[in-house]
Design a protein around this motif. Structure first.
Motif, PDB file in Angstrom:
ATOM      1  N   PHE A   1       0.837  -1.210   0.000  1.00 58.79           N
ATOM      2  CA  PHE A   1       0.000   0.000   0.000  1.00 58.79           C
ATOM      3  C   PHE A   1       0.872   1.259   0.000  1.00 58.79           C
ATOM      4  O   PHE A   1       0.637   2.197  -0.778  1.00 58.79           O
ATOM      5  N   ILE A   2       1.896   1.284   0.864  1.00 62.82           N
ATOM      6  CA  ILE A   2       2.790   2.448   0.943  1.00 62.82           C
ATOM      7  C   ILE A   2       3.576   2.613  -0.355  1.00 62.82           C
ATOM      8  O   ILE A   2       3.721   3.724  -0.881  1.00 62.82           O
TER       9      ILE A   2
ATOM     10  N   SER B   1       2.727   1.689  -3.344  1.00 68.65           N
ATOM     11  CA  SER B   1       1.861   2.161  -4.434  1.00 68.65           C
ATOM     12  C   SER B   1       1.682   3.673  -4.389  1.00 68.65           C
ATOM     13  O   SER B   1       1.570   4.316  -5.439  1.00 68.65           O
ATOM     14  N   PHE B   2       1.668   4.246  -3.183  1.00 70.69           N
ATOM     15  CA  PHE B   2       1.549   5.703  -3.069  1.00 70.69           C
ATOM     16  C   PHE B   2       2.860   6.402  -3.428  1.00 70.69           C
ATOM     17  O   PHE B   2       2.861   7.494  -3.974  1.00 70.69           O
ATOM     18  N   LEU B   3       3.997   5.761  -3.101  1.00 73.33           N
ATOM     19  CA  LEU B   3       5.291   6.365  -3.382  1.00 73.33           C
ATOM     20  C   LEU B   3       5.703   6.224  -4.837  1.00 73.33           C
ATOM     21  O   LEU B   3       6.527   6.995  -5.336  1.00 73.33           O
TER      22      LEU B   3
END
Length: 303
Positions: free
Chosen positions: A11-12, A14-16
């Motif tokens: 999840f992290i 994918s945001f970065l």
């Protein structure tokens, strides 16, 4: 547990991913492209530029105009941060600690902060056009008018090769100093007044307050200001290009590396050579920032 950690990490990531990809495409990739173009003879019109290795850099280091530009940037690199920081520290100290009673600022300090900051709201090109009128070599010039009335002018602020560079430096200091007055004022506001009051009770003079308390506690801010002003001195373009005669004249007396990059790229269509200039300027800027941070590193003072 492992699955939850994996999902959280995914999840992290994918945001970065999006900002990292954008940074690589729009920041890193153009740098790599500039390094490649610097080793070609590209003139901006051919689809496949011819690779010439380091020829542009060899030519560059034998170019007298390039060395003139480097000399002017080096002079600005020393003088612009030094003069601006000294003036800004002096005014910030007066506005915050220089009052007649206690450790308050002088009367009207809030108004003066606005006045000092005013040049920052003007675009650099507007400042350049404004000072073109200030430095006019006839009676309509703001400086030459009074000088001519006294029989002392006209002075070629922008046409005399001995004066033009100092005129450019003066304009840059005038525009930059207000921002650093506000920056140093914010730093002074964070210093507990008790420290100044205790020093005054012990008989410290205004000079001692500045050198023993103000400057050490503002050292991190001064260091940051020096780096930013140094980068400004290396990256100066608009004021030189808009304000001076012949875009860096007279006789290249005010030219800088950024002006020569623009001139070679968009007037002479030597994009490969201009990119080589840009690469050299890039290393100058990065080298200055690293050197400044290392040389000015000192133990942090807590309060």
């Amino acid at each position: 547990m492992f699955f939850n950690r994996y999902r959280r990490g995914l999840f992290i990531t994918s945001f970065l991913a999006a900002p990292v990809i954008l940074y690589l495409v729009y920041v890193i990739a153009p740098y790599i492209q500039a390094f490649y173009i610097a080793m070609t003879d590209w003139r901006g019109v051919t689809a496949t530029p011819r690779f010439i290795g380091l020829d542009n850099f060899v030519r560059l280091f034998n170019d007298t105009v390039f060395w003139k530009a480097v000399t002017h940037n080096a002079a600005l690199l020393v003088l612009l941060p030094l003069i601006t920081i000294v003036i800004a520290l002096f005014f910030a100290f007066l506005l915050n600690v220089g009052g007649a009673q206690g450790v308050t600022g002088i009367r009207g300090s809030k108004f003066y902060r606005v006045v000092f900051f005013f040049p920052q709201v003007l675009a650099v090109a507007v400042v350049a056009v404004l000072f073109q009128q200030v430095f006019r070599p006839d009676a309509s010039g703001m400086l030459n008018g009074p000088l001519m009335a006294l029989g002392l002018g006209p002075v070629g602020f922008l046409s005399d090769t001995d004066i033009a560079f100092w005129s450019v430096l003066g304009v840059m200091v005038w525009q930059a100093v207000g921002f650093y007055v506000v920056l140093f004022s914010a730093g002074l506001a964070s210093i507990p007044k008790d420290m100044f009051e205790a020093a005054q009770i012990d008989g410290a003079s205004r000079t001692s307050l500045f050198f023993r308390i103000t400057l050490p506690l503002l050292w991190d801010t001064v260091q940051t200001a020096w780096v930013y002003l140094g980068i400004l001195a290396l990256d100066v373009f608009a004021i030189v290009w808009v304000m001076t005669l012949q875009h860096g004249g007279p006789d290249r007396a005010t030219t800088v590396m950024a002006a020569e990059i623009y001139r070679n790229a968009f007037e002479h269509f030597r994009f490969g050579y201009a990119s080589a200039l840009g690469v050299v300027m890039f290393f100058f800027t990065v080298g200055f920032a690293i050197l400044s941070l290392r040389l000015s590193r000192r133990e942090r003072i807590e309060y």
